[in-house]
Design an enzyme around this catalytic site. Structure first.
Site, PDB file in Angstrom:
ATOM      1  N   ASP A  15       0.614  -0.890  -0.474  1.00 51.76           N
ATOM      2  CA  ASP A  15      -0.051  -0.147   0.003  1.00 51.76           C
ATOM      3  C   ASP A  15       0.775   1.116   0.497  1.00 51.76           C
ATOM      4  O   ASP A  15       2.001   0.824  -0.116  1.00 51.76           O
ATOM      5  CB  ASP A  15      -1.219  -0.467   1.775  1.00 51.76           C
ATOM      6  CG  ASP A  15      -1.580   1.075   1.343  1.00 51.76           C
ATOM      7  OD1 ASP A  15      -2.676   1.465   0.141  1.00 51.76           O
ATOM      8  OD2 ASP A  15      -1.990   2.369   2.224  1.00 51.76           O
ATOM      9  N   ASP A  17      -0.521   5.492   1.379  1.00 54.26           N
ATOM     10  CA  ASP A  17      -0.712   5.715   1.846  1.00 54.26           C
ATOM     11  C   ASP A  17      -0.496   5.377   3.426  1.00 54.26           C
ATOM     12  O   ASP A  17      -1.598   4.536   3.926  1.00 54.26           O
ATOM     13  CB  ASP A  17      -2.020   6.648   2.211  1.00 54.26           C
ATOM     14  CG  ASP A  17      -1.634   7.747   0.620  1.00 54.26           C
ATOM     15  OD1 ASP A  17      -1.189   8.798   0.759  1.00 54.26           O
ATOM     16  OD2 ASP A  17      -2.541   7.170  -0.146  1.00 54.26           O
TER      17      ASP A  17
END
Length: 229
Positions: A15, A17
C-alpha cells in the site's frame, strides 16, 4: 545426491498512504475540508477510521454516520474537492522512516515488489521519486481497477503485474482495509502502525506480523522469508 528443493522468496505488494509515505493525516485534513465545503461537519477521528477504503465506500460511510443523502453529482463534487485539497499537500508528503531503504533492499536482493494504492495516479506518481522508486514501476492505482479496498482488486492486479501468484505475495498495509483486501486476495498480510491503527486492530484483521514502520519491517525482514543468501 539429489538436488535440494529451493523455494523462492515472496514478492511484495505495498500500500502507499500510511505504509510507505506519511500521508494519512494529509488525507484526513483534505477530506475534512472537502466535507466542510459541502456543509458536512465531521470530526477528524471519524474520517481517519475510513482512510484506506475506496472513495465510494468512504462517502457511503459518511452518509450513514451523518444521515445526509448525497446525489451522485454531490458525491462526485466531494471526491473532486478531496483530490484538489490533497494535491495542494502533495509537496509536503514525505516517505516514512526506512521506506526508501526497504525498497532498495528488496531491489538489491532481487525480490520483486510493487505498489498498489487506492489513490489516483495523479497523487501517487509524485511519491515514486521521493521513495527512490523507478519511474517505470508497475504500480497499480485506483484508476486501473473496478473496485478499491476492501475488495482485493488492487492487490490481485499488483500480483499480476509482477507475474506472481497472489498466494506468493506479502501485502504490506497500515489499515484494516488493507488486511481485509489482502486476505480476500489470498496473500499474506503484514501491518504497519504508521497509519494510526492499533496493533490489536491489525492483528484482528489477520496481520501475520505488525511492525512500527518501514524501518522496523526492514530490521525484521528475515521473519518474512527474505534472507541475505
Amino acid at each position: 545426491m539429489t538436488d535440494l528443493v529451493r523455494s523462492r522468496p515472496p514478492a511484495f505488494v505495498f500500500d502507499l498512504d500510511g505504509t510507505l509515505v506519511d500521508s494519512v493525516y494529509h488525507h484526513v485534513m483534505s477530506w475534512q475540508e472537502a466535507l466542510g465545503e459541502a456543509g458536512i461537519d465531521l470530526a477528524m477521528w471519524r474520517i481517519h477510521r475510513k482512510i484506506g477504503m475506496s472513495g465510494g465506500l468512504f462517502v457511503r460511510g459518511i452518509q450513514r454516520e451523518t444521515g445526509i443523502d448525497l446525489s451522485p453529482e454531490q458525491v462526485e463534487a466531494l471526491t473532486d474537492a478531496h483530490g484538489r485539497h490533497y494535491a495542494a499537500r502533495v509537496p509536503f508528503v514525505e516517505p516514512l522512516p526506512g521506506a526508501p531503504e526497504l525498497l532498495r533492499h528488496l531491489t538489491e536482493a532481487g525480490i520483486p515488489w510493487t505498489i498498489a494504492t487506492s489513490g489516483r495516479r495523479a497523487g501517487a506518481e509524485p511519491m515514486l521519486a521521493k521513495l527512490g522508486a523507478p519511474a517505470d514501476l508497475p504500480m497499480v492505482t485506483r484508476d486501473e481497477v473496478a473496485r478499491a479496498k476492501p475488495d482485493p482488486d488492487l492487490f490481485l492486479a499488483g500480483a499480476a503485474k509482477l507475474g506472481v501468484d497472489p498466494a506468493q505475495c506479502v501485502v504490506v498495509g497500515d489499515s484494516i482495509w488493507d488486511l481485509l483486501a489482502a486476505r480476500r486476495a489470498g496473500s499474506l498480510g503484514v501491518g504497519l502502525l504508521s497509519g494510526g491503527y492499533g496493533a490489536d486492530e491489525l492483528e484482528r484483521a489477520h496481520a501475520f506480523r505488525v511492525y512500527d514502520e518501514p524501518a522496523d519491517l526492514l530490521a525484521h525482514i528475515d521473519e518474512l522469508g527474505v534472507r541475505g543468501d
